[in-house]
Design a protein around this motif. Structure first.
Motif, short mmCIF file in Angstrom:
data_model
loop_
_atom_site.label_atom_id
_atom_site.label_comp_id
_atom_site.label_asym_id
_atom_site.label_seq_id
_atom_site.Cartn_x
_atom_site.Cartn_y
_atom_site.Cartn_z
N TYR A 1 -29.89 12.39 -9.85
CA TYR A 1 -30.14 11.10 -10.51
C TYR A 1 -29.88 11.19 -12.01
O TYR A 1 -29.37 10.26 -12.63
N GLY B 1 -34.69 7.71 -7.82
CA GLY B 1 -34.62 6.27 -7.57
C GLY B 1 -34.16 5.44 -8.75
O GLY B 1 -34.05 4.22 -8.64
N ASN C 1 -31.33 5.21 -9.94
CA ASN C 1 -29.99 4.69 -9.62
C ASN C 1 -29.66 5.14 -8.20
O ASN C 1 -30.49 5.75 -7.53
N GLN C 2 -28.47 4.85 -7.75
CA GLN C 2 -28.00 5.39 -6.47
C GLN C 2 -26.85 6.35 -6.78
O GLN C 2 -25.75 5.90 -7.10
N ARG D 1 -23.64 8.58 -6.83
CA ARG D 1 -22.36 8.38 -6.14
C ARG D 1 -21.94 9.64 -5.39
O ARG D 1 -22.47 10.72 -5.62
N ASP E 1 -36.97 4.18 -2.60
CA ASP E 1 -35.95 4.39 -3.65
C ASP E 1 -34.59 3.91 -3.16
O ASP E 1 -33.79 3.38 -3.92
N MET E 2 -34.31 4.14 -1.88
CA MET E 2 -33.01 3.75 -1.33
C MET E 2 -33.00 2.29 -0.88
O MET E 2 -32.04 1.84 -0.25
N ASP E 3 -34.13 1.59 -1.14
CA ASP E 3 -34.25 0.18 -0.77
C ASP E 3 -34.20 -0.07 0.74
O ASP E 3 -33.84 -1.16 1.18
#
Ligand code: FAD
Ligand code: AMP
Lengths: 265, 323
Positions: free
Chosen positions: A43, A183, A185-186, A188, B243-245
Motif C-alpha cells: 500500500y 486499505g 488504496n488498491q 496495482r 478494505d477491498m470493499d
C-alpha cells in the motif's frame, strides 16, 4: 511540485505458513521459507506511485535486507518505482529495529526526500516502530497509521486511524514520514512488459562504509539486545478441535449449535 | 537515570483509555524490581479531572497542561516528556496503540534509547529488561533481553495484563510546567472524524458470522451469508474484506472496527491477528474454521474446525436445514 518519495519495503516470510524453531532456539527455521513483500508496504508503494503520477517526481524503493530482497525491489520497479536501493544487511532475522531504522535513516539522509513512506507494521515482527524511528533519526515530522494523504504547497494533510474506526486529521510540514495503513488504496498488479523491464534495471547496493561506518554494527544503539528464546506460543487456551472429514465436522457442529440453542425448529 | 517507571496516559475527548490502567499494573510490577515507583504522565489541556480519576487508582500522576497539548501530537508529547522527566525514568511505557506506537519509537530515536514494541509481557531481571513478544501473526513467541544504561522504552499490547482497579488511598497529582515550542512540533492537529454510515449494527446482533480472507473471493460471500441467515445472524468481516470493499466498513470486527460480544461468533477463514481478536474475544461461544491448524484464531475459539470454509460451511448449512 514534483516529489521525491522514498518508500521503505521489507521482505517477510509468508505468514500463512507454519513455522518451526531453529536448532539453537533463537530464531525460526529459515531454510524452507518463501518470502513476499510485507502487506502494508504494498500500500505504501502504491501510494508513492500515485503521488508521483499526480505531482511528478521520483519514487525510490529502499530495503535493508539480504540479496533475496532484490526480487521484491524488482517487483516494486515493475509497479512504478523509478529506482531501487538495497542496504546489503545480511542478517536474516534483523530483530533490532533501532539498528535497521538507523541505517535506513542514514541512507535516506544522503538522497533527496520530500516524503518517506513505510508500512504501518511488518507482518513478521509487528513492531510498528521502524517508521517513527526513521523520522526521529532524520529529525522530520511523522504520522502513523495513515489512511489518506493530501499534498499541499508546503506540506501534507493526512488522516490517521485511531482505535474504534475514528480518524484524526493532522497536517505536517515537508519533508515528512508517513506510515501507511492497509486499505488506503488498491495496489496495482505489475504489467508483464514492466516486469521484463524491471528485471534488467540496476539496483543500487549500499554498504556500511558508504554511510560512514565500518560495519552495520555501527548503527546499533548504546545497549545490548539479544534473542533469548524463540518458541511456539504457550497456548493460554485452545479450541476443542472437531475431528473427522467435512461431513462429520458439519454434523458435529450442527449438533453443537442445536444443543446450545442456536437453531430454531 | 532514576529508578522510576513512567506510563504515558492515553486519553481522548475527556476519556481515559483503558490501556492506561494496564500500563500502571505492569509498571507497578516493574517498579518493584527497579526500586522506584510507577508514575503516570498525563499530558493535555484542562485535564485535571482526568488526573484525579487516574490518581484514584492509587498512582502518582505527573500532570502537564499546555495549549500545545490540547490534542495528542508526537512532537508535542515528545517535547513535554523531555521537559517533565528531567531525570529520565528507568522505563517508559506506552500502549501499543495508534498513539503509543506513534510516540514511543520517536522517543527512542530522540533519546538514543532502546525500544521494544508490541510486547505481551515485560519483566526486569538484574537490570536487564526481558520483553515477551509474539511474531509471525502470533504463531511464534520470542523473548528479547535488553541491557541498557539509557531508559528502556516499551509498548505493551492492549489486553495483555489485568488493569489496576480503584484504590483505597488515591495517589497524588503533581503538576509540572512544561515549555513547548509549537514551531518544533512539525504536526498540527485539526480534528476528529467519525464516519457515519447507515447499515446494520453488528454489535447489536446475537449471532455474528464473520468472513476473512480465507473465503478467497467476493463471489463466495453468499456462502457466509447463507450460514448467517440459517442462524438468524448477521455477517461481519475481518479488515481486508472491508478494505477491498467486499463489505461496508461498518461490518469490520476488531480494533479499528467494531467490538462485538454476540452469543455466537463464527470466524470463517480468519487467521486471528491481534487486531481482530481485540474485537471479538468476549463472544459467548466462538467457533473458528481455518485450513491452518496453527492459526492463532484457534487459541481464542472454543471449538475449532480445520477445513476449507467453502466446503464446510455449505455442508453445515445443509445439516442445519435438514435437522
Ligand atoms: C493498526 C491496525 C489496525 C487493524 N485493525 C483491524 C481490525 O479492526 N480488524 C481486523 O480484522 N483486522 C485489523 N487489522 C489487520 C490485521 O492485522 C490482519 O491483517 C487481518 O485481521 C487479517 O485478516 P484475515 O484473518 O481475514 O486474513 P489473513 O490473515 O490473510 O488470514 C486468512 C486465513 O484464512 C485461512 N484460509 C485460507 N484459505 C482458507 C480456506 N479455503 N478455508 C479456511 N481457511 C482458509 C488461512 O489459513 C489464514 O489463516 C489491523 C491492522 C493494523 C496494522
Ligand atoms: N529491513 C527493512 N527494510 C526496509 N523497510 C523496513 C525494514 N524493516 C521495516 N521496514 C519498514 O518499516 C515498516 C514497519 O515495520 P515494523 O516496525 O517492523 O513493524 C515496514 O512496513 C517497512 O515499511
Amino acid at each position: 511540485m514534483p516529489l521525491d518519495v522514498v518508500v521503505c519495503l521489507k521482505q517477510v516470510p509468508n505468514p500463512d505458513l507454519q513455522f518451526q524453531v531453529a536448532a539453537d532456539g533463537k530464531d525460526i527455521r529459515r531454510d524452507a521459507l518463501n518470502y513476499k513483500t510485507n502487506g502494508a508496504d504494498e500500500y505504501a508503494l502504491e501510494e508513492a506511485v500515485r503521488l508521483k503520477e499526480k505531482f511528478g517526481g521520483k519514487v525510490t524503493a529502499l530495503t535493508a535486507g539480504p540479496k533475496r530482497a532484490e526480487q521484491m525491489l524488482r517487483e516494486a520497479m515493475a509497479k512504478g518505482a523509478d529506482a531501487a536501493v538495497r542496504l546489503a544487511f545480511d542478517d536474516p532475522a534483523a530483530v533490532d529495529d533501532y539498528q535497521v531504522a538507523n541505517m535506513i535513516a542514514a541512507a535516506i539522509a544522503k538522497r533527496p526526500h520530500d516524503l518517506v513512506l513505510t508500512g504501518v507494521q511488518s507482518d513478521d515482527y509487528g513492531y510498528s516502530a521502524t517508521g517513527p524511528l526513521v523520522a526521529g533519526f532524520l529529525k522530520i515530522p511523522h504520522a502513523s497509521v495513515v489512511t489518506r494523504v493530501e499534498v499541499s504547497e508546503k506540506g501534507l494533510k493526512v488522516w490517521r486511524e485511531l482505535e474504534g474506526g475514528d480518524q484524526e486529521v493532522v497536517s505536517l510540514a515537508r519533508p515528512a514520514l508517513l506510515t501507511i495503513q492497509f486499505g488506503i488504496n488498491q495496489p496495482r498488479y505489475a504489467p508483464l512488459p514492466a516486469i521484463m523491464k524491471a528485471s534488467r534495471q540496476p539496483i543500487e547496493e549500499v554498504k556500511p562504509t558508504d554511510l560512514g561506518q565500518s560495519t552495520w554494527d555501527g548503527f546499533r544503539g548504546p545497549y545490548t539486545l539479544a534473542v533469548r528464546k524463540v518458541s511456539p506460543p504457550a497456548a493460554k487456551g485452545h479450541a476443542e478441535m472437531i475431528p473427522g472429514n467435512v461431513a462429520d465436522q458439519a454434523k458435529a457442529v450442527a449438533q453443537l449449535l442445536r444443543e446450545k440453542g442456536f437453531v430454531r425448529g | 537515570m532514576g529508578a522510576n517507571v513512567v506510563a504515558v496516559a492515553e486519553h481522548r475527548e475527556g476519556k481515559i483509555a483503558g490501556v492506561t490502567y494496564e500500563l500502571v499494573a505492569k509498571g507497578r510490577e516493574l517498579a518493584a524490581k527497579t526500586g522506584g515507583a510507577v508514575q503516570v504522565a498525563l499530558l493535555g489541556k484542562g485535564v485535571s479531572g482526568l488526573a484525579g480519576e487516574v490518581a484514584s487508582r492509587g498512582v502518582e500522576v505527573l500532570l502537564a497542561e499546555h495549549d500545545a497539548l490540547a490534542a495528542y501530537t508526537a512532537g508535542g508529547y515528545a517535547q513535554a516528556l523531555a521537559a517533565m522527566l528531567r531525570s529520565p525514568p528507568k522505563i517508559l511505557l506506552a500502549g501499543h496503540t495508534s498513539q503509543g506506537f506513534d510516540l514511543a519509537p520517536r522517543l527512542a530515536a530522540e533519546w538514543t534509547a532502546p525500544i521494544v514494541a508490541n510486547c505481551v509481557d515485560l519483566a526486569m531481571e538484574d537490570g536487564t529488561l526481558i520483553a515477551s513478544r509474539k511474531i509471525l501473526n502470533d504463531k511464534m513467541a520470542v523473548e528479547l533481553a535488553v541491557t541498557s544504561e539509557r531508559p528502556y522504552i516499551a509498548t505493551l499490547r492492549p489486553g495483555s495484563v489485568k488493569p489496576v482497579g480503584p484504590a483505597g488511598a488515591p495517589g497524588k497529582v503533581t503538576p509540572v510546567s512544561v515549555l513547548i515550542d509549537p514551531a518544533k512540533n512539525g504536526r498540527t492537529f485539526h480534528g476528529y472524524e467519525r464516519p457515519e454510515v447507515q447499515d446494520i449494527d453488528i454489535a447489536a446482533a446475537d449471532v455474528v458470522v464473520s468472513a476473512g480472507r480465507g473465503i478467497q473471493k467476493k463471489e463466495n460471500l453468499p456462502v457466509i451469508e447463507g450460514l448467517a441467515k440459517a442462524l438468524g445472524g448477521v455477517v461481519g468481516a475481518s479488515r481486508p474484506l472491508t478494505d477491498m470493499d467486499w463489505l461496508p466498513k461498518t461490518r469490520q470486527v476488531g480494533q479499528s472496527g467494531k467490538t462485538v460480544r454476540p452469543k455466537l461468533y463464527i470466524a470463517c477463514g480468519i487467521s486471528g491477528a491481534m487486531q481482530h481478536i481485540a474485537g471479538m474475544k468476549d463472544a459467548g461461544l466462538i467457533i473458528a474454521i481455518n485450513t491452518d491448524p496453527s492459526a492463532p484464531i484457534f487459541e481464542v475459539a472454543h471449538y475449532g474446525v480445520v477445513a476449507n470454509v467453502l466446503e464446510f460451511v455449505p455442508a453445515l448449512v445443509k445439516e442445519l436445514k435438514s435437522g
